[in-house]
Design a protein around this motif. Structure first.
Motif, PDB file in Angstrom:
ATOM      1  N   VAL A   1       0.727  -1.176   0.008  1.00  0.00           N
ATOM      2  CA  VAL A   1       0.044  -0.178  -0.123  1.00  0.00           C
ATOM      3  C   VAL A   1       0.790   1.279   0.045  1.00  0.00           C
ATOM      4  CG1 VAL A   1      -1.756   1.359   1.288  1.00  0.00           C
ATOM      5  CG2 VAL A   1      -1.907  -1.221   1.221  1.00  0.00           C
ATOM      6  N   ARG A   2       0.670   2.119  -0.972  1.00  0.00           N
ATOM      7  CA  ARG A   2       1.501   3.296  -1.019  1.00  0.00           C
ATOM      8  C   ARG A   2       0.882   4.616  -0.142  1.00  0.00           C
ATOM      9  NH1 ARG A   2       4.497   3.004  -6.956  1.00  0.00           N
ATOM     10  NH2 ARG A   2       4.366   0.738  -6.983  1.00  0.00           N
ATOM     11  N   ALA A   3       1.566   5.157   0.421  1.00  0.00           N
ATOM     12  CA  ALA A   3       1.064   5.992   1.164  1.00  0.00           C
ATOM     13  C   ALA A   3       1.866   7.547   1.280  1.00  0.00           C
ATOM     14  CB  ALA A   3       0.908   5.670   2.790  1.00  0.00           C
ATOM     15  N   GLY A   4       1.379   8.278   2.062  1.00  0.00           N
ATOM     16  CA  GLY A   4       1.917   9.615   2.215  1.00  0.00           C
ATOM     17  C   GLY A   4       0.961  10.586   2.847  1.00  0.00           C
ATOM     18  N   ILE A   5       1.234  12.102   2.522  1.00  0.00           N
ATOM     19  CA  ILE A   5       0.243  13.028   3.255  1.00  0.00           C
ATOM     20  C   ILE A   5      -0.188  13.967   2.335  1.00  0.00           C
ATOM     21  CG2 ILE A   5       1.372  12.538   5.423  1.00  0.00           C
ATOM     22  CD1 ILE A   5       3.358  14.995   5.030  1.00  0.00           C
ATOM     23  N   ARG A   6      -1.196  14.634   2.760  1.00  0.00           N
ATOM     24  CA  ARG A   6      -1.670  15.830   1.900  1.00  0.00           C
ATOM     25  C   ARG A   6      -0.734  16.693   1.715  1.00  0.00           C
ATOM     26  NH1 ARG A   6      -3.914  18.866  -1.095  1.00  0.00           N
ATOM     27  NH2 ARG A   6      -6.130  19.479  -1.035  1.00  0.00           N
ATOM     28  N   ASN A   7      -0.450  17.376   0.413  1.00  0.00           N
ATOM     29  CA  ASN A   7       0.201  18.773   0.674  1.00  0.00           C
ATOM     30  C   ASN A   7      -0.671  20.092   0.765  1.00  0.00           C
ATOM     31  OD1 ASN A   7      -1.065  19.317  -1.805  1.00  0.00           O
ATOM     32  ND2 ASN A   7       0.403  18.722  -3.100  1.00  0.00           N
ATOM     33  N   GLU A   8      -0.047  21.245   0.681  1.00  0.00           N
ATOM     34  CA  GLU A   8      -0.707  22.477   0.734  1.00  0.00           C
ATOM     35  C   GLU A   8      -1.698  23.113  -0.302  1.00  0.00           C
ATOM     36  OE1 GLU A   8       2.506  21.860   1.700  1.00  0.00           O
ATOM     37  OE2 GLU A   8       2.004  21.432   3.626  1.00  0.00           O
ATOM     38  N   LEU A   9      -1.646  22.184  -1.290  1.00  0.00           N
ATOM     39  CA  LEU A   9      -2.252  22.666  -2.551  1.00  0.00           C
ATOM     40  C   LEU A   9      -3.944  22.656  -2.523  1.00  0.00           C
ATOM     41  CD1 LEU A   9      -1.936  23.921  -5.386  1.00  0.00           C
ATOM     42  CD2 LEU A   9      -1.890  21.588  -6.234  1.00  0.00           C
ATOM     43  N   ASP A  10      -4.570  23.793  -2.697  1.00  0.00           N
ATOM     44  CA  ASP A  10      -6.177  23.862  -2.537  1.00  0.00           C
ATOM     45  C   ASP A  10      -6.544  22.912  -3.671  1.00  0.00           C
ATOM     46  OD1 ASP A  10      -8.648  24.995  -1.887  1.00  0.00           O
ATOM     47  OD2 ASP A  10      -8.518  25.785  -3.985  1.00  0.00           O
ATOM     48  N   PHE A  11      -7.710  22.276  -3.548  1.00  0.00           N
ATOM     49  CA  PHE A  11      -8.193  21.200  -4.388  1.00  0.00           C
ATOM     50  C   PHE A  11      -8.904  22.051  -5.396  1.00  0.00           C
ATOM     51  CE2 PHE A  11     -12.004  18.390  -5.540  1.00  0.00           C
ATOM     52  CZ  PHE A  11     -11.097  17.475  -6.339  1.00  0.00           C
ATOM     53  N   GLU A  12      -9.549  23.001  -5.095  1.00  0.00           N
ATOM     54  CA  GLU A  12     -10.079  23.891  -6.368  1.00  0.00           C
ATOM     55  C   GLU A  12      -8.947  24.350  -7.228  1.00  0.00           C
ATOM     56  OE1 GLU A  12     -13.354  23.642  -7.458  1.00  0.00           O
ATOM     57  OE2 GLU A  12     -13.577  22.355  -5.620  1.00  0.00           O
ATOM     58  N   GLY A  13      -8.206  24.809  -6.568  1.00  0.00           N
ATOM     59  CA  GLY A  13      -6.910  25.550  -7.560  1.00  0.00           C
ATOM     60  C   GLY A  13      -6.127  24.543  -8.180  1.00  0.00           C
ATOM     61  N   TRP A  14      -6.010  23.276  -7.744  1.00  0.00           N
ATOM     62  CA  TRP A  14      -5.378  22.163  -8.094  1.00  0.00           C
ATOM     63  C   TRP A  14      -6.163  21.720  -9.583  1.00  0.00           C
ATOM     64  CZ3 TRP A  14      -7.771  17.225  -9.126  1.00  0.00           C
ATOM     65  CH2 TRP A  14      -6.775  16.513  -9.670  1.00  0.00           C
ATOM     66  N   LYS A  15      -7.427  21.800  -9.626  1.00  0.00           N
ATOM     67  CA  LYS A  15      -8.186  21.411 -10.825  1.00  0.00           C
ATOM     68  C   LYS A  15      -8.023  22.287 -11.797  1.00  0.00           C
ATOM     69  CE  LYS A  15     -12.248  20.664  -8.590  1.00  0.00           C
ATOM     70  NZ  LYS A  15     -13.661  20.403  -8.534  1.00  0.00           N
ATOM     71  N   ARG A  16      -7.811  23.753 -11.416  1.00  0.00           N
ATOM     72  CA  ARG A  16      -7.594  24.825 -12.358  1.00  0.00           C
ATOM     73  C   ARG A  16      -6.097  24.774 -13.203  1.00  0.00           C
ATOM     74  NH1 ARG A  16     -10.563  28.079  -8.416  1.00  0.00           N
ATOM     75  NH2 ARG A  16      -8.595  28.701  -7.629  1.00  0.00           N
ATOM     76  N   LEU A  17      -5.458  24.145 -12.442  1.00  0.00           N
ATOM     77  CA  LEU A  17      -4.018  24.040 -13.048  1.00  0.00           C
ATOM     78  C   LEU A  17      -4.055  23.392 -14.196  1.00  0.00           C
ATOM     79  CD1 LEU A  17      -1.917  23.373  -9.767  1.00  0.00           C
ATOM     80  CD2 LEU A  17      -1.929  25.501 -11.166  1.00  0.00           C
ATOM     81  N   ASP A  18      -4.736  22.352 -14.502  1.00  0.00           N
ATOM     82  CA  ASP A  18      -4.862  21.458 -15.860  1.00  0.00           C
ATOM     83  C   ASP A  18      -3.317  21.135 -15.987  1.00  0.00           C
ATOM     84  OD1 ASP A  18      -5.936  20.301 -17.831  1.00  0.00           O
ATOM     85  OD2 ASP A  18      -5.505  21.828 -19.320  1.00  0.00           O
ATOM     86  N   ASP A  19      -2.908  20.338 -15.081  1.00  0.00           N
ATOM     87  CA  ASP A  19      -1.393  20.024 -15.016  1.00  0.00           C
ATOM     88  C   ASP A  19      -1.345  18.591 -14.383  1.00  0.00           C
ATOM     89  OD1 ASP A  19       1.295  19.455 -15.025  1.00  0.00           O
ATOM     90  OD2 ASP A  19       1.945  20.913 -13.843  1.00  0.00           O
ATOM     91  N   PRO A  20      -1.211  17.352 -15.448  1.00  0.00           N
ATOM     92  CA  PRO A  20      -1.340  16.090 -14.868  1.00  0.00           C
ATOM     93  C   PRO A  20      -0.061  15.803 -13.669  1.00  0.00           C
ATOM     94  CG  PRO A  20      -0.435  16.133 -16.921  1.00  0.00           C
ATOM     95  CD  PRO A  20      -1.086  17.370 -16.845  1.00  0.00           C
ATOM     96  N   PHE A  21       0.879  16.674 -13.902  1.00  0.00           N
ATOM     97  CA  PHE A  21       2.138  16.245 -13.090  1.00  0.00           C
ATOM     98  C   PHE A  21       2.067  16.906 -11.658  1.00  0.00           C
ATOM     99  CE2 PHE A  21       3.561  15.326 -17.479  1.00  0.00           C
ATOM    100  CZ  PHE A  21       4.098  14.005 -17.154  1.00  0.00           C
TER     101      PHE A  21
END
Length: 253
Positions: A217-237
């Motif tokens: 199981v691959r894990a990690g933690i949430r970063n500081e990027l806002d979800f709505e802002g992430w969707k607007r970035l249109d950047d798959p990476f």
């Protein structure tokens, strides 16, 4: 592997008690395993064609290895129902017990855990150190002689490089031709990936008596990027997720 295939695990009576009491499978962080070569498959993967240009020195690769060790959970089972070596290793005081399950049950357990802790169920949890997961796998471990394995990797690279040089000799356009390097390189990269990048399912051949089947199981933690802002970035990476630093995630879950 068929879902009805039996798999086995050798545990102590205390672990059995905890399993029955909590009614959940315990997963262990890769970093707490005794084998110092754990995660070597993930490191070797960085030598593959698609990653080689990003990780070009030993410090970068060592850092990636440390990151993998502290953000990956595993559960180890065996396809071997009875083994003197396994009893000696996991029940040295002769106080252990063998439990049996199936591939299908283990798949379902891993899928349920990943679903419950999925990053995509916690997109609003900005920052913090809560354990989140994004992928699970189940596969048989492949046992290798590491020195021979690396030699074979280098040989594959050398042969491909020589082949490219020969093909382009007197024909420099071959490097940019659709029926030249642009076709051959992806084919080589895919063959290389299948042959040499086993990620978390490689172990030293000295452990071959384990006949291990491993859940990851691959894990990690949430970063500081806002979800709505992430969707607007249109950047798959660009990710909503980041690896936790050593010591942040618990050793067992």
């Amino acid at each position: 592997m068929q879902d009805d295939q039996y798999i086995y695990r050798f545990i102590s009576f205390y672990d059995l008690y905890q399993l029955c009491k909590k009614k959940k499978l315990r997963l262990s962080l890769l970093a707490v395993q005794e084998d110092m070569n754990e995660g070597m498959g993930a490191v070797l993967q960085l030598a593959s064609p698609q990653w080689g240009s990003f990780f070009s020195n030993s410090d970068q690769i060592a850092g990636q290895h440390l990151q993998k060790l502290h953000n990956t959970y595993i559960t180890c089972w065996s396809t071997e129902p009875d083994s003197v070596a396994m009893w000696a290793l996991y029940s040295p005081n002769k106080d252990g017990i063998r439990i049996r399950s199936t591939v299908g049950r283990l798949k379902a357990t891993l899928a349920d855990y990943q679903e419950a802790t999925s990053l995509w169920k916690h997109t609003n949890h900005i920052g913090g150190t809560e354990l989140l997961t994004w992928h699970w796998e189940l596969a048989l471990v492949r046992y290798i002689n590491l020195n021979i394995f690396i030699e074979e990797m280098n040989k594959a690279y050398t042969e491909f490089r020589t082949s490219c040089t020969e093909s382009a000799k007197g024909n420099p356009e071959w490097w940019t031709a659709e029926d030249g390097y642009l076709t051959e390189a992806p084919i080589f990269a895919e063959r290389f990936r299948k042959a040499f990048t086993m990620d978390y399912f490689l172990k030293n051949s000295s452990f071959s008596h384990e006949n291990e089947i491993r859940g990851v199981v691959r894990a990690g933690i949430r970063n500081e990027l806002d979800f709505e802002g992430w969707k607007r970035l249109d950047d798959p990476f660009r990710q909503l997720f980041k690896s936790a630093e050593p010591g942040v995630l618990p050793s067992f879950v």
